[in-house]
Design a protein around this motif. Structure first.
Motif, PDB file in Angstrom:
ATOM      1  N   ALA A 218       0.903  -1.204   0.505  1.00 49.03           N
ATOM      2  CA  ALA A 218      -0.198  -0.112  -0.140  1.00 49.03           C
ATOM      3  C   ALA A 218       0.883   0.763  -0.227  1.00 49.03           C
ATOM      4  N   PRO A 219       0.527   1.860  -0.488  1.00 53.10           N
ATOM      5  CA  PRO A 219       2.051   3.393  -0.721  1.00 53.10           C
ATOM      6  C   PRO A 219       1.105   4.679   0.512  1.00 53.10           C
ATOM      7  N   TRP A 220       1.967   3.789   1.661  1.00 50.91           N
ATOM      8  CA  TRP A 220       1.218   4.795   3.032  1.00 50.91           C
ATOM      9  C   TRP A 220       2.586   4.476   3.880  1.00 50.91           C
ATOM     10  N   VAL A 221       3.416   5.547   3.505  1.00 49.50           N
ATOM     11  CA  VAL A 221       4.137   5.571   4.517  1.00 49.50           C
ATOM     12  C   VAL A 221       4.090   5.865   5.985  1.00 49.50           C
ATOM     13  N   ALA A 222       4.254   5.720   7.293  1.00 47.18           N
ATOM     14  CA  ALA A 222       4.306   6.086   8.320  1.00 47.18           C
ATOM     15  C   ALA A 222       5.722   6.892   8.670  1.00 47.18           C
ATOM     16  N   ASP A 223       5.043   7.981   9.808  1.00 45.54           N
ATOM     17  CA  ASP A 223       6.249   8.921  10.387  1.00 45.54           C
ATOM     18  C   ASP A 223       6.660   8.626  11.891  1.00 45.54           C
TER      19      ASP A 223
ATOM     20  N   ALA B 199      11.312  18.471   3.147  1.00 46.20           N
ATOM     21  CA  ALA B 199      10.295  17.976   2.490  1.00 46.20           C
ATOM     22  C   ALA B 199       9.822  16.104   2.025  1.00 46.20           C
ATOM     23  N   ALA B 200      11.145  15.785   2.489  1.00 46.39           N
ATOM     24  CA  ALA B 200      10.579  14.210   2.664  1.00 46.39           C
ATOM     25  C   ALA B 200       9.762  13.637   4.181  1.00 46.39           C
ATOM     26  N   LEU B 201       9.505  14.548   5.151  1.00 46.88           N
ATOM     27  CA  LEU B 201       8.607  14.642   5.828  1.00 46.88           C
ATOM     28  C   LEU B 201       6.737  14.357   5.319  1.00 46.88           C
ATOM     29  N   TYR B 202       6.264  16.149   4.737  1.00 47.05           N
ATOM     30  CA  TYR B 202       5.719  15.808   4.091  1.00 47.05           C
ATOM     31  C   TYR B 202       5.565  15.546   3.032  1.00 47.05           C
ATOM     32  N   ALA B 203       6.250  14.896   2.230  1.00 47.62           N
ATOM     33  CA  ALA B 203       5.775  13.481   1.752  1.00 47.62           C
ATOM     34  C   ALA B 203       4.753  12.303   1.727  1.00 47.62           C
ATOM     35  N   ARG B 204       5.529  12.205   3.757  1.00 42.67           N
ATOM     36  CA  ARG B 204       5.002  10.816   4.452  1.00 42.67           C
ATOM     37  C   ARG B 204       3.884  11.463   4.432  1.00 42.67           C
ATOM     38  N   PHE B 205       3.531  12.692   5.066  1.00 39.18           N
ATOM     39  CA  PHE B 205       1.949  12.955   5.349  1.00 39.18           C
ATOM     40  C   PHE B 205       1.429  13.195   4.424  1.00 39.18           C
ATOM     41  N   GLN B 206       2.035  13.740   2.961  1.00 42.71           N
ATOM     42  CA  GLN B 206       0.822  13.372   1.580  1.00 42.71           C
ATOM     43  C   GLN B 206       0.115  11.897   1.307  1.00 42.71           C
ATOM     44  N   SER B 207       0.968  10.761   1.800  1.00 45.09           N
ATOM     45  CA  SER B 207       0.824   9.248   2.091  1.00 45.09           C
ATOM     46  C   SER B 207       0.143   9.274   2.559  1.00 45.09           C
ATOM     47  N   GLN B 208       0.039   9.409   3.796  1.00 45.29           N
ATOM     48  CA  GLN B 208      -1.005   9.138   5.090  1.00 45.29           C
ATOM     49  C   GLN B 208      -2.709   9.691   4.689  1.00 45.29           C
TER      50      GLN B 208
END
Length: 307
Positions: free
Chosen positions: A241-246, A269-278
């Motif tokens: 699934a395209p969902w990345v936890a932080d 930007a890397a942190l925000y990319a994880r937010f976007q996946s969630q």
């Protein structure tokens, strides 16, 4: 050396095993007594304790208690419990992913009782048992010196992979920055391999490229090694699934960058990319699509419409 390990999950349990294999005696405690008993059955140098008090009583002063409990309430409760059983000169090590600000508070709390506090940033994940852990340690020189036999066993080698990086708080601060850098590296790999995989005209095999880059390339790394392994088995990742936890440490790193006025666009930007996946709601993307339609008459896909 003999110490107590509180929390015998994926990290704590494997650290206890590595310590035992290296000649360190471990008294293990876990919220589930069965976990501690099972670990003790594996190793002669590991014994199980039913309570934190029992774990402390099994040690000879000056004691060393290493906590691998989750940051937050679990760690707070454990520290309050330990202050009732430990004595001046004892050492408490927190190896969880704690906010360094909390570690500063914990150092003061235990220090008021004469108990030494060490914050240890631990990196290595599930591979640490075999490969060793990178240990970023904060505390007094004297306290870290007493902990050194355990650090030398846990690290990849006795003379490398561990260090006292500063006073109390410095260990978890360094680990926080480490995880922020990790976010950026992972995001760069993800974006680059996305480009490779989408160039259908060339039919590039991402697994082949990952293996290729492992040898001689300036981007070779352990992260690339891991990626080469799983891409070699499944390059499309259709079942993922395209969902990345932080875990939270990326957020703390970005917050520290803002507070310090340090530009950190890649980490942010890397942190925000994880937010976007969630973002299961996808409201931002829907809003952008509707705006494009409003000003330019661009087509909008309806919910459920096939690509």
């Amino acid at each position: 050396m003999r110490l107590a390990m509180l929390g015998l999950g994926r990290m704590g349990g494997n650290m206890a095993r590595r310590l035992a294999a290296g000649g360190i005696e471990v008294v293990g405690w876990n919220r589930s007594r069965e976990t501690a008993d099972a670990l003790a059955a594996e190793w002669d140098r590991i014994s199980a304790a039913g309570t934190m008090a029992e774990a402390v009583e099994a040690l000879t002063p000056p004691r060393v208690v290493w906590s691998m409990l989750p940051a937050g309430e679990a760690t707070e409760a454990a520290l309050m419990e330990l202050t009732r059983h430990l004595e001046p000169g004892d050492i408490v090590v927190d190896g969880g992913n704690a906010d360094y600000r909390e570690s500063l508070d914990h150092g003061r709390l235990l220090g008021d009782s004469g108990i030494e506090f060490i914050d240890a940033g631990v990196s290595g994940g599930v591979w640490g048992r075999e490969e060793g852990y990178c240990l970023m340690v904060g505390g007094t020189e004297a306290a870290v010196g007493r902990l050194e036999p355990a650090l030398r066993v846990l690290a990849p080698a006795p003379d490398r992979g561990w260090a006292r990086v500063g006073p109390v708080g410095a260990g978890h601060f360094t680990k926080m920055v480490h995880n922020g850098v990790e976010y950026g590296m992972m995001q760069a790999f993800a974006e680059g391999f996305d480009l490779l995989e989408r160039k259908e005209a060339f039919a590039i095999d991402p697994g082949q490229v990952a293996e290729l880059w492992r040898h001689g390339s300036v981007v070779r790394s352990w992260l690339l090694d891991l990626m080469a392994d799983f891409l070699g088995e499944d390059a499309r990742l259709d079942d993922i699934a395209p969902w990345v936890a932080d875990s939270g440490e990326g957020r703390w790193t970005v917050r520290e960058a803002v507070d310090s006025g340090v530009p950190a666009p890649v980490l942010t930007a890397a942190l925000y990319a994880r937010f976007q996946s969630q973002d299961e709601r996808g409201y931002q993307a829907r809003l952008l699509a509707r705006l494009r339609q409003a000003f330019g008459g661009h087509a909008v896909r309806q919910g459920g419409e096939a690509e």
